[in-house]
Design a protein around this motif. Structure first.
Motif, mmCIF file in Angstrom:
data_model
loop_
_atom_site.group_PDB
_atom_site.id
_atom_site.type_symbol
_atom_site.label_atom_id
_atom_site.label_comp_id
_atom_site.label_asym_id
_atom_site.label_seq_id
_atom_site.Cartn_x
_atom_site.Cartn_y
_atom_site.Cartn_z
ATOM 1 N N HIS A 147 34.810 20.320 52.676
ATOM 2 C CA HIS A 147 35.630 21.107 53.604
ATOM 3 C C HIS A 147 36.825 21.747 52.903
ATOM 4 C CE1 HIS A 147 37.487 17.226 53.147
ATOM 5 N NE2 HIS A 147 38.563 17.607 53.806
ATOM 6 N N LYS A 148 36.941 21.553 51.595
ATOM 7 C CA LYS A 148 38.068 22.083 50.837
ATOM 8 C C LYS A 148 37.659 23.345 50.081
ATOM 9 C CE LYS A 148 40.104 17.495 50.352
ATOM 10 N NZ LYS A 148 40.561 16.437 49.417
ATOM 11 N N LEU A 149 38.673 24.048 49.563
ATOM 12 C CA LEU A 149 38.426 25.279 48.816
ATOM 13 C C LEU A 149 37.590 24.986 47.581
ATOM 14 C CD1 LEU A 149 39.115 28.337 48.419
ATOM 15 C CD2 LEU A 149 41.035 27.558 47.016
ATOM 16 N N ARG A 150 36.573 25.822 47.357
ATOM 17 C CA ARG A 150 35.694 25.635 46.215
ATOM 18 C C ARG A 150 35.550 26.935 45.421
ATOM 19 N NH1 ARG A 150 36.570 20.889 46.105
ATOM 20 N NH2 ARG A 150 35.219 19.252 47.004
ATOM 21 N N PHE A 151 35.744 26.841 44.111
ATOM 22 C CA PHE A 151 35.360 27.911 43.186
ATOM 23 C C PHE A 151 33.979 27.540 42.671
ATOM 24 C CE2 PHE A 151 39.729 29.364 43.045
ATOM 25 C CZ PHE A 151 39.602 30.702 42.700
ATOM 26 N N VAL A 152 32.971 28.243 43.147
ATOM 27 C CA VAL A 152 31.598 27.924 42.775
ATOM 28 C C VAL A 152 31.222 28.603 41.465
ATOM 29 C CG1 VAL A 152 29.189 28.021 43.540
ATOM 30 C CG2 VAL A 152 31.030 27.674 45.217
ATOM 31 N N LYS A 153 31.615 29.861 41.315
ATOM 32 C CA LYS A 153 31.328 30.624 40.106
ATOM 33 C C LYS A 153 32.567 31.418 39.711
ATOM 34 C CE LYS A 153 26.513 31.369 41.574
ATOM 35 N NZ LYS A 153 25.490 32.404 41.888
ATOM 36 N N LYS A 154 32.661 31.743 38.435
ATOM 37 C CA LYS A 154 33.790 32.523 37.932
ATOM 38 C C LYS A 154 33.506 34.005 38.101
ATOM 39 C CE LYS A 154 36.837 32.936 33.917
ATOM 40 N NZ LYS A 154 37.085 32.470 32.526
ATOM 41 N N PHE A 155 34.456 34.709 38.728
ATOM 42 C CA PHE A 155 34.272 36.138 38.963
ATOM 43 C C PHE A 155 34.408 36.925 37.662
ATOM 44 C CE2 PHE A 155 35.876 34.632 43.118
ATOM 45 C CZ PHE A 155 34.832 35.084 43.924
ATOM 46 N N PRO A 156 33.688 38.044 37.531
ATOM 47 C CA PRO A 156 33.881 38.914 36.370
ATOM 48 C C PRO A 156 35.339 39.383 36.315
ATOM 49 C CG PRO A 156 31.921 39.556 37.613
ATOM 50 C CD PRO A 156 32.643 38.552 38.451
ATOM 51 N N LYS A 157 35.971 39.223 35.167
ATOM 52 C CA LYS A 157 37.407 39.511 35.084
ATOM 53 C C LYS A 157 37.723 40.989 35.275
ATOM 54 C CE LYS A 157 37.628 39.908 30.027
ATOM 55 N NZ LYS A 157 38.291 39.385 28.799
ATOM 56 N N GLU A 158 36.713 41.849 35.072
ATOM 57 C CA GLU A 158 36.966 43.286 35.180
ATOM 58 C C GLU A 158 36.826 43.805 36.604
ATOM 59 O OE1 GLU A 158 32.552 42.768 34.557
ATOM 60 O OE2 GLU A 158 34.371 41.919 33.656
ATOM 61 N N ILE A 159 36.354 42.968 37.544
ATOM 62 C CA ILE A 159 36.014 43.500 38.864
ATOM 63 C C ILE A 159 37.245 43.984 39.620
ATOM 64 C CG2 ILE A 159 36.037 41.288 40.117
ATOM 65 C CD1 ILE A 159 33.473 42.440 41.568
ATOM 66 N N ASN A 160 38.373 43.257 39.538
ATOM 67 C CA ASN A 160 39.564 43.722 40.247
ATOM 68 C C ASN A 160 40.153 44.986 39.630
ATOM 69 O OD1 ASN A 160 39.806 42.126 42.539
ATOM 70 N ND2 ASN A 160 40.985 40.529 41.507
ATOM 71 N N PRO A 161 40.454 45.023 38.317
ATOM 72 C CA PRO A 161 41.020 46.263 37.769
ATOM 73 C C PRO A 161 40.118 47.471 37.973
ATOM 74 C CG PRO A 161 41.297 44.464 36.211
ATOM 75 C CD PRO A 161 40.426 43.947 37.310
ATOM 76 N N THR A 162 38.814 47.295 37.823
ATOM 77 C CA THR A 162 37.890 48.420 37.974
ATOM 78 C C THR A 162 37.868 48.914 39.416
ATOM 79 O OG1 THR A 162 36.492 47.616 36.169
ATOM 80 C CG2 THR A 162 35.489 49.153 37.726
ATOM 81 N N THR A 163 37.746 47.997 40.363
ATOM 82 C CA THR A 163 37.660 48.376 41.774
ATOM 83 C C THR A 163 39.009 48.874 42.284
ATOM 84 O OG1 THR A 163 35.949 46.688 42.067
ATOM 85 C CG2 THR A 163 36.894 47.628 44.060
ATOM 86 N N TRP A 164 40.088 48.223 41.898
ATOM 87 C CA TRP A 164 41.417 48.674 42.310
ATOM 88 C C TRP A 164 41.676 50.103 41.839
ATOM 89 C CZ3 TRP A 164 44.994 43.972 40.691
ATOM 90 C CH2 TRP A 164 44.728 42.889 41.529
ATOM 91 N N THR A 165 41.361 50.367 40.574
ATOM 92 C CA THR A 165 41.604 51.709 40.021
ATOM 93 C C THR A 165 40.838 52.764 40.798
ATOM 94 O OG1 THR A 165 41.964 50.781 37.802
ATOM 95 C CG2 THR A 165 41.439 53.130 37.947
ATOM 96 N N ARG A 166 39.565 52.476 41.050
ATOM 97 C CA ARG A 166 38.733 53.444 41.766
ATOM 98 C C ARG A 166 39.232 53.663 43.182
ATOM 99 N NH1 ARG A 166 34.799 52.548 45.226
ATOM 100 N NH2 ARG A 166 34.470 50.377 44.571
ATOM 101 N N MET A 167 39.526 52.576 43.907
ATOM 102 C CA MET A 167 39.910 52.703 45.306
ATOM 103 C C MET A 167 41.268 53.369 45.468
ATOM 104 S SD MET A 167 38.417 49.299 47.202
ATOM 105 C CE MET A 167 38.876 49.954 48.812
ATOM 106 N N VAL A 168 42.215 53.048 44.593
ATOM 107 C CA VAL A 168 43.516 53.715 44.665
ATOM 108 C C VAL A 168 43.348 55.206 44.417
ATOM 109 C CG1 VAL A 168 45.767 53.946 43.546
ATOM 110 C CG2 VAL A 168 44.871 51.670 44.077
ATOM 111 N N SER A 169 42.568 55.552 43.394
ATOM 112 C CA SER A 169 42.361 56.968 43.068
ATOM 113 C C SER A 169 41.710 57.706 44.232
ATOM 114 C CB SER A 169 41.495 57.091 41.812
ATOM 115 O OG SER A 169 42.124 56.482 40.696
ATOM 116 N N GLU A 170 40.697 57.083 44.849
ATOM 117 C CA GLU A 170 39.992 57.723 45.961
ATOM 118 C C GLU A 170 40.883 57.847 47.195
ATOM 119 O OE1 GLU A 170 35.454 56.195 44.808
ATOM 120 O OE2 GLU A 170 36.634 55.141 46.333
#
Length: 261
Positions: A147-170
């Motif tokens: 019932h507690k917070l779980r990190f099951v897998k490690k996220f790709p480190k590039e996903i936030n900078p890549t998506t943030w850059t694209r969404m801000v630009s758009e």
């Protein structure tokens, strides 16, 4: 904002750590404020929740003249869900809350543009996976700590900078502006290196953002309005400034919104 609680037409609480599974946390907050008759609902897009709720509240005002004063709160109480033996999470997450009032007004429009995006394939990589309809709370679930917070897998480190850059630009382009026009940009406070990389990608100096993670830890759906409140109190915002909010969180959910301050 110079309002009484009775002046509110709508109250939105963005949280993924609600007071109860049901009813909504917004209904609890409404009663505590004495905002009698105000419409309420919770909104859960994890740590993208505040920006999603900000966009939702603005669109209520734009779509229906009955909504003139909307209170939007980002609230986070993840400490209640942490596994204290998991050093990956217990040193990162904190609790916090912050809010804004959106108001209908004559003159230049505040809301300019917004975009939402979800990468649902990551939904089972991090979260609180027990206590809902799929895995109800049982003695066995509690004993296992599911019932507690779980990190099951490690996220790709590039996903936030890549998506943030694209969404801000758009989003900025949707508003008919250039990225260079952005006076202030507020990000989810999960990783300073992701913010630095995104600002570099956008060609903006770090002086145009504001961070609180170094003092308050990671406060999820509260961190962006906490940054906003602190920047405003410090005099970093002026009327007419072009301001962008970029949120992201579990799901993976992303939300970007642009406003004129």
């Amino acid at each position: 904002a110079g309002l009484a609680a009775s002046d509110l037409d709508l109250l939105i609480v963005a949280t993924d750590t609600p007071e109860y599974v049901s009813p909504s946390t917004a209904s609890v907050v409404q009663e505590r404020l004495g905002a009698v008759g105000t419409g309420t609902f919770d909104l859960n897009t994890a740590c993208a929740g505040f920006v999603t709720a900000l966009d939702t509240g603005a669109k209520y005002i734009r779509a229906d003249g009955r909504y003139r004063n909307v209170l939007v709160i980002g609230a986070y109480a993840m400490s209640r869900h942490l596994d204290l033996d998991d050093k990956k999470t217990v040193t990162l997450f904190a609790d916090g809350a912050a809010g804004v009032v959106l108001q209908a007004h004559e003159g230049p429009e505040g809301w300019q543009a917004a975009r939402l995006h979800t990468e649902g394939q990551y939904a089972d990589w991090m979260g609180i996976y027990a206590g809902g309809a799929r895995t109800p709370t049982t003695p066995e679930v509690l004993a296992a700590g599911d019932h507690k917070l779980r990190f099951v897998k490690k996220f790709p480190k590039e996903i936030n900078p890549t998506t943030w850059t694209r969404m801000v630009s758009e989003t900025v382009a949707d508003a008919g502006r250039a990225v260079a026009d952005v006076d202030r940009i507020f990000f989810t406070q999960i990783n300073i290196n992701s913010i630095r990389e995104t600002m570099d990608n956008l060609g903006l100096p770090m002086e145009r953002t504001h961070c609180v993670m170094d003092r308050y830890g990671y406060t999820g759906s509260a961190c962006i309005p906490m940054c906003l409140a602190e920047a405003d109190a410090a005099g970093e915002l002026a009327p007419g400034d072009f301001v962008v909010f970029m949120g992201s969180g579990g799901g993976l959910a992303f939300a970007c919104a642009a406003f004129t301050w």
